[in-house]
Design a protein around this motif. Structure first.
Motif, mmCIF file in Angstrom:
data_model
loop_
_atom_site.group_PDB
_atom_site.id
_atom_site.type_symbol
_atom_site.label_atom_id
_atom_site.label_comp_id
_atom_site.label_asym_id
_atom_site.label_seq_id
_atom_site.Cartn_x
_atom_site.Cartn_y
_atom_site.Cartn_z
ATOM 1 N N LYS A 2 5.427 -6.565 6.419
ATOM 2 C CA LYS A 2 6.189 -6.273 7.639
ATOM 3 C C LYS A 2 7.674 -6.156 7.349
ATOM 4 O O LYS A 2 8.229 -6.934 6.570
ATOM 5 C CB LYS A 2 5.959 -7.374 8.686
ATOM 6 N N VAL A 3 8.310 -5.183 8.010
ATOM 7 C CA VAL A 3 9.755 -5.008 7.920
ATOM 8 C C VAL A 3 10.358 -5.237 9.301
ATOM 9 O O VAL A 3 9.889 -4.674 10.292
ATOM 10 C CB VAL A 3 10.127 -3.598 7.420
ATOM 11 N N ALA A 24 11.359 3.372 10.811
ATOM 12 C CA ALA A 24 10.189 2.568 11.181
ATOM 13 C C ALA A 24 8.921 3.411 11.215
ATOM 14 O O ALA A 24 7.859 2.987 10.738
ATOM 15 C CB ALA A 24 10.421 1.902 12.531
ATOM 16 N N LEU A 27 7.781 3.987 7.728
ATOM 17 C CA LEU A 27 7.166 2.772 7.189
ATOM 18 C C LEU A 27 5.749 2.603 7.721
ATOM 19 O O LEU A 27 4.836 2.234 6.971
ATOM 20 C CB LEU A 27 8.019 1.551 7.545
ATOM 21 N N ASN A 28 5.558 2.860 9.002
ATOM 22 C CA ASN A 28 4.224 2.749 9.598
ATOM 23 C C ASN A 28 3.235 3.691 8.913
ATOM 24 O O ASN A 28 2.074 3.335 8.668
ATOM 25 C CB ASN A 28 4.283 3.050 11.092
ATOM 26 N N THR A 34 6.097 -2.788 11.411
ATOM 27 C CA THR A 34 7.522 -2.865 11.720
ATOM 28 C C THR A 34 7.750 -3.488 13.096
ATOM 29 O O THR A 34 6.881 -3.463 13.958
ATOM 30 C CB THR A 34 8.188 -1.479 11.708
ATOM 31 N N GLY A 174 12.808 4.819 4.505
ATOM 32 C CA GLY A 174 11.544 4.182 4.849
ATOM 33 C C GLY A 174 10.535 4.255 3.715
ATOM 34 O O GLY A 174 9.859 3.268 3.404
#
Length: 207
Positions: A2-3, A24, A27-28, A34, A174
């Protein structure tokens, strides 16, 4: 993994959010969870250097923001801090927040990747970017970069959405954050642990 992403603007859905959200979403897509943490409009007092947090690992001022974020940070794997530019520097809001968060909860951030994002109508982004990066370099945090400085431009969110290079920079950030997190996780599975710190030495130059 998780970020946590922090929006240091008082505008919930402005330019800074637009940049953070672009990172985000990337990243997902890379399989990283996130959460965007909104500082919002409430007043955030600055650190007074009382050192009360040294005993408890918590800030003595219970404002519903700083200690709550430190708790979230304990289980997070990486961080992205975003700020608008005010007079060529980060917002006072995010600086007061980060001073207290890192003073009281540095243990929750050490050896976890961090990145900074700055948004501006025109100028001051690189100076603000530099200020935020210093929180990482004083706390054993690997800094995640992109192919350009992590900046986006616009007066309002609609402007920022037209900054195609800025948005691309956020997507690259990301992907780079996801890559580094996966590398760290792979290292853990292969017996690679974080560096062992020496006992801290502090030299006072004025005697």
């Amino acid at each position: 993994m998780k970020v946590l992403l922090v929006n240091g603007s008082s505008h919930k859905n402005g330019c800074t959010y637009t940049a953070l959200n672009e990172a985000a979403e990337t990243l997902n897509k890379e399989g990283i969870e996130t959460e965007i943490f909104q500082l919002g409009n409430p007043e955030i007092r600055d650190c007074c250097g009382c050192q009360g947090c040294r005993e408890t690992g918590k800030c003595v001022f219970e404002d519903g923001i700083v200690n709550e974020f430190i708790e979230k940070a304990k289980s997070a794997d990486g961080f992205i801090f975003g700020t608008p530019v005010y007079y060529a520097h980060p917002s006072g809001r995010i600086l007061s927040f980060l001073d207290r968060v890192f003073y009281a909860g540095s243990y929750a951030f050490a050896y976890k990747p961090g990145a900074a994002i700055a948004s501006a109508r025109r100028a001051g982004t690189t100076a603000s970017f530099d200020v935020l990066n210093k929180y990482f370099t004083i706390n054993n945090m690997p800094i995640v970069s992109s192919f350009y400085w992590n900046n986006i431009h616009g007066r309002v969110a609609e402007d920022a959405k037209q900054d195609l290079e800025g948005l691309q920079t956020m997507r690259a950030l990301g992907r780079n954050m996801a890559w580094l997190l996966k590398c760290i996780e792979a290292g853990k599975h292969n017996g690679i642990t974080k560096p062992e710190a020496e006992q801290r030495v502090m030299t006072n130059f004025i005697r």
